[in-house]
Design a protein around this motif. Sequence first.
Motif, short mmCIF file in Angstrom:
data_model
loop_
_atom_site.label_atom_id
_atom_site.label_comp_id
_atom_site.label_asym_id
_atom_site.label_seq_id
_atom_site.Cartn_x
_atom_site.Cartn_y
_atom_site.Cartn_z
N LEU A 165 8.77 -10.28 -23.84
CA LEU A 165 8.18 -9.00 -23.48
C LEU A 165 8.80 -8.43 -22.22
CD1 LEU A 165 6.08 -6.80 -24.07
CD2 LEU A 165 4.39 -8.17 -22.81
N ASP A 166 9.23 -9.30 -21.30
CA ASP A 166 9.80 -8.81 -20.04
C ASP A 166 11.26 -8.38 -20.19
OD1 ASP A 166 10.99 -11.30 -20.34
OD2 ASP A 166 10.66 -11.93 -18.26
N ARG A 167 11.78 -8.38 -21.44
CA ARG A 167 13.17 -7.99 -21.67
C ARG A 167 13.30 -6.81 -22.63
NH1 ARG A 167 17.80 -9.76 -18.82
NH2 ARG A 167 16.82 -11.12 -17.30
N ILE A 168 12.21 -6.11 -22.91
CA ILE A 168 12.29 -5.03 -23.89
C ILE A 168 11.82 -3.69 -23.33
CG2 ILE A 168 11.98 -6.69 -25.76
CD1 ILE A 168 9.16 -5.52 -26.18
N PHE A 169 12.26 -2.62 -24.00
CA PHE A 169 11.85 -1.26 -23.70
C PHE A 169 11.62 -0.54 -25.02
CE2 PHE A 169 14.41 -2.52 -20.04
CZ PHE A 169 13.58 -2.15 -18.99
N ALA A 170 11.09 0.69 -24.92
CA ALA A 170 10.88 1.54 -26.10
C ALA A 170 11.59 2.86 -25.90
CB ALA A 170 9.38 1.76 -26.32
N GLU A 171 11.98 3.48 -27.02
CA GLU A 171 12.73 4.73 -26.94
C GLU A 171 12.54 5.54 -28.22
OE1 GLU A 171 17.08 4.32 -28.49
OE2 GLU A 171 16.82 2.74 -26.95
N THR A 172 12.91 6.82 -28.15
CA THR A 172 12.93 7.66 -29.35
C THR A 172 14.34 8.05 -29.75
OG1 THR A 172 12.63 9.69 -28.06
CG2 THR A 172 10.63 8.61 -28.91
N ASP A 173 15.31 7.92 -28.84
CA ASP A 173 16.70 8.31 -29.08
C ASP A 173 16.74 9.77 -29.53
OD1 ASP A 173 19.45 8.07 -29.18
OD2 ASP A 173 19.50 6.92 -31.02
N ASP A 174 17.43 10.07 -30.62
CA ASP A 174 17.53 11.45 -31.09
C ASP A 174 16.56 11.74 -32.24
OD1 ASP A 174 18.75 9.87 -32.98
OD2 ASP A 174 20.56 11.09 -33.15
N GLY A 200 3.04 -4.27 -20.19
CA GLY A 200 4.30 -5.00 -20.07
C GLY A 200 5.49 -4.08 -19.92
N LEU A 201 5.53 -3.01 -20.72
CA LEU A 201 6.66 -2.08 -20.64
C LEU A 201 6.65 -1.30 -19.33
CD1 LEU A 201 7.07 -0.70 -24.28
CD2 LEU A 201 7.97 -2.78 -23.24
N GLU A 202 5.47 -0.98 -18.84
CA GLU A 202 5.39 -0.29 -17.55
C GLU A 202 5.97 -1.18 -16.45
OE1 GLU A 202 2.19 2.52 -15.57
OE2 GLU A 202 1.48 0.44 -15.62
N ASN A 203 5.64 -2.46 -16.47
CA ASN A 203 6.20 -3.38 -15.48
C ASN A 203 7.73 -3.42 -15.58
OD1 ASN A 203 3.74 -4.16 -14.38
ND2 ASN A 203 3.49 -5.89 -15.78
N ASN A 204 8.24 -3.47 -16.80
CA ASN A 204 9.70 -3.51 -16.99
C ASN A 204 10.36 -2.26 -16.42
OD1 ASN A 204 9.18 -5.88 -18.34
ND2 ASN A 204 9.58 -5.05 -20.39
N VAL A 205 9.78 -1.10 -16.71
CA VAL A 205 10.34 0.17 -16.22
C VAL A 205 10.37 0.19 -14.70
CG1 VAL A 205 9.95 2.65 -16.04
CG2 VAL A 205 9.82 1.53 -18.27
N HIS A 206 9.28 -0.19 -14.09
CA HIS A 206 9.22 -0.12 -12.63
C HIS A 206 10.10 -1.19 -11.96
CE1 HIS A 206 6.41 3.09 -12.70
NE2 HIS A 206 5.42 2.38 -13.20
N ASN A 207 10.36 -2.28 -12.67
CA ASN A 207 11.25 -3.30 -12.13
C ASN A 207 12.72 -2.92 -12.22
OD1 ASN A 207 9.21 -5.08 -11.44
ND2 ASN A 207 9.26 -6.17 -13.41
N ILE A 208 13.06 -2.03 -13.17
CA ILE A 208 14.46 -1.74 -13.47
C ILE A 208 14.89 -0.35 -13.01
CG2 ILE A 208 16.15 -1.48 -15.32
CD1 ILE A 208 15.19 -4.38 -14.74
N PHE A 209 14.04 0.65 -13.22
CA PHE A 209 14.42 2.02 -12.93
C PHE A 209 13.77 2.53 -11.64
CE2 PHE A 209 14.70 1.57 -17.55
CZ PHE A 209 15.95 2.10 -17.79
#
Length: 213
Positions: A165-174, A200-209
């Motif tokens: 879970l700590d290695r994933i993100f979500a996207e919509t692309d095009d 979990g995804l919020e933690n990943n975003v704030h850790n990376i971006f």
Amino acid sequence: MIYYDIHTHQPSVHVEDIAIVNTIIKEDCELSLPPVYCSVGIHPWYIYNVREQLSCLESIISASNVVAIGEAGLDKLAETPLAIQQDVFLKQAALAEEKSKPLIIHCVKAWTELIAARKMVKPQTPWIIHGFRGNGELAQQLISQGFYLSFGEYFNPSALQSARLDRIFAETDDKEIDIQAVYRQIASSLHLSLEELASGLENNVHNIFSIGY
């Protein structure tokens, strides 16, 4: 609850959600950054005048709303020769290191070359493969090499279930899909509540971006 779309070609559907809008440097290099968080890069489909495109990238990547480099990548189905793609990719990876910004990656049928590039660069900044549709075995291999994986509307459930879970993100692309729908698909596949996934995804975003709370 905030939903984070780390790779998209359009603004968020819901004003409370946060998107990172992909911005591609093409032939004319006449580029206007969107007034939102964005990534900027040279896509392997659109490699024309490398020197001019890199100069354009270098001139804008320090903007405060540019939170990632990319999408950069390697694509064996693209018309540009792979050797040129590799050169442009490595130059963008170097800029990502210099600016301490994550690298968003487009990869098609070039996994061996991508892994080799990572071993050569030994990056300190995160490398995120967007729109990952590979299987569980490939997902495990990439994560073991230090990559992050971003999942969109279409994904292989075995890959998602193999990823931490700590290695994933979500996207919509095009795709014309709401990021909230993508979250629901991912949560269902992982047998998590929507709240657990979002946390979990919020933690990943704030850790990376460089995106504030």
